[in-house]
Write an enzyme that holds these catalytic residues in place. Structure first.
Site, PDB file in Angstrom:
ATOM      1  N   ASP A  73       0.840  -1.193   0.000  1.00  0.00           N
ATOM      2  CA  ASP A  73       0.000   0.000   0.000  1.00  0.00           C
ATOM      3  C   ASP A  73       0.878   1.247   0.000  1.00  0.00           C
ATOM      4  O   ASP A  73       2.029   1.232   0.467  1.00  0.00           O
ATOM      5  CB  ASP A  73      -0.962   0.001   1.188  1.00  0.00           C
ATOM      6  CG  ASP A  73      -0.261   0.034   2.544  1.00  0.00           C
ATOM      7  OD1 ASP A  73       0.747  -0.681   2.700  1.00  0.00           O
ATOM      8  OD2 ASP A  73      -0.720   0.765   3.436  1.00  0.00           O
ATOM      9  N   GLU A 137       0.092  -0.858   5.937  1.00  0.00           N
ATOM     10  CA  GLU A 137       1.162  -0.212   6.698  1.00  0.00           C
ATOM     11  C   GLU A 137       1.000   1.300   6.721  1.00  0.00           C
ATOM     12  O   GLU A 137       1.306   1.952   7.722  1.00  0.00           O
ATOM     13  CB  GLU A 137       2.520  -0.597   6.110  1.00  0.00           C
ATOM     14  CG  GLU A 137       3.697  -0.353   7.045  1.00  0.00           C
ATOM     15  CD  GLU A 137       4.275   1.048   6.968  1.00  0.00           C
ATOM     16  OE1 GLU A 137       5.057   1.422   7.855  1.00  0.00           O
ATOM     17  OE2 GLU A 137       3.937   1.794   6.023  1.00  0.00           O
TER      18      GLU A 137
END
Length: 382
Positions: A73, A137
């Protein structure tokens, strides 16, 4: 020997997946396909709408299991018109691969995936390799690596050691690795006064001076002088606001936010007690009542220098000529969760452009990073 896996091409393919947290956008599906073709057993461990991938080559629970951790991500691109190249185009131009995630950290994921695939294909080790890759994250980080580790504990999966591929180098690839991280917590104070007319302050109770007194004391207080492996802890005031547009009204509420980055001399519980005590002290002096809300992003931790850090440092020096400085600087990473599962060290690219407009990386650096990871694996299983 098979044709080596190209980490630059894999990075580019990942950048083209617009996986702005928590969207998966095909990034994990791409990795799952590549890893499964190389003999990895793959399992999606999605939780709370967050995409996560677990992949293992070798026997479950093998006593020599090396782990990698990373995320696909990315943060939003922001104003795409300000970019020199399409943030999700993965163009190679002027000696750089451009795009969101080029340094943080699709390149790191591509490098360790490529190194792992090549090792198990060409020289299958006596042991196991585990890859844990999350899509959370850059978000709340509650259902990403945490979910993967929870699932691993339930399923009896293991990692004996783990390397997180976050960008850790400062100026040149190889000059720094992370052996720990400071703790991080945020505190929100709300000061309660009595609203009134500014011409009649005696009829009101102004919360602003009281809150200003509190945050000044907090800012001026030396938390510590640092420790052997950590810099001094810091407290920063990040917000101070009344939400009051009127110039002739004394507000009834005033709010402030502080962020604390702390070393192992403290824990979040003791710091919360200190914040509460300081607020109570100002209440006693001013009569202004304070509410306190605290969110802890992670406690400080340290992987003591030893076998794992020596393994990483030796491989980095062999491939780059630099002996990485062991550091605990910077913000938080998912290593703060992995450390509860096994010893963990972080090593990756130079992170100067991460989260910026025109995030970019030199392709040669990705190739060098793959060589470092490949040498780490080869040495571990030697």
């Amino acid at each position: 020997m098979t044709r080596p896996t190209d980490p630059v091409a894999l990075t580019a393919d990942l950048i083209r997946c617009a996986s702005v947290t928590p969207s998966e956008a095909g990034a994990l599906r791409l990795l799952e396909t590549r890893l499964a073709a190389a003999g990895f057993q793959c399992r999606r461990v999605d939780r709370g709408g967050v995409p996560n991938l677990f992949a293992r080559w070798g026997a479950k629970g093998h006593p020599r299991t090396f782990g990698f951790n990373g995320h696909t991500d990315v943060v939003p691109a922001g104003d795409t018109a300000a970019w020199t190249h399409d943030p999700f185009g993965a163009e190679i131009s002027d000696g750089y691969l451009w795009g969101r995630g080029a340094t943080d950290m699709k390149s790191g994921v591509a490098a360790f995936v490529a190194a792992a695939i090549d090792l198990v294909t060409d020289t299958p080790p006596e042991g196991a390799i585990v890859l844990t890759i999350t899509g959370d994250e850059e978000g709340d980080a509650t259902d990403g690596t945490v979910a993967l580790l929870d699932w691993m504990a339930t399923e009896g999966e293991r990692m004996d050691v783990c390397l997180v591929g976050e960008p850790t180098s400062r100026e040149r690839l190889g000059d720094m690795m992370k052996i720990g991280r400071r703790g991080s917590m945020t505190a929100w104070f709300t000061a309660h006064g009595v609203q009134g007319h500014s011409a009649y302050p005696q009829r009101a109770q102004n919360p602003i001076p009281a809150l200003a007194r509190l945050v000044e004391r907090l800012s001026a207080y030396p938390l510590d002088e640092g420790t052997r492996h950590f810099d001094p802890s810091t407290l920063v005031v990040t917000s101070f606001d009344t939400g009051n547009p009127a110039t002739n009204v004394i507000p009834g509420l005033c709010r402030a936010t502080v962020n604390i980055r702390f070393n192992e001399a403290h824990g979040s519980d003791s710091l919360t007690e200190w914040l509460r005590a300081e607020a109570d002290r100002v209440t006693g002096e001013t009569g202004i009542r304070f509410d306190l809300e605290v969110k802890v992003s992670g406690e400080s931790f340290l992987t003591p220098p030893g076998a794992l850090s020596d393994l990483v440092a030796g491989a980095v020096e062999a491939e780059t000529g630099l002996r990485p400085e062991p550091s605990t600087s910077g913000g938080t990473s998912d290593a703060r969760f992995v450390k509860d599962f096994c010893p963990v060290v972080e090593f990756g690219l130079v992170g100067k452009t991460m989260h910026q407009v025109d995030e970019r990386v030199e392709p040669a650096q990705i190739e060098a990073l793959k060589r470092v990871y490949g040498r780490i694996l080869a040495t571990y299983f030697a």
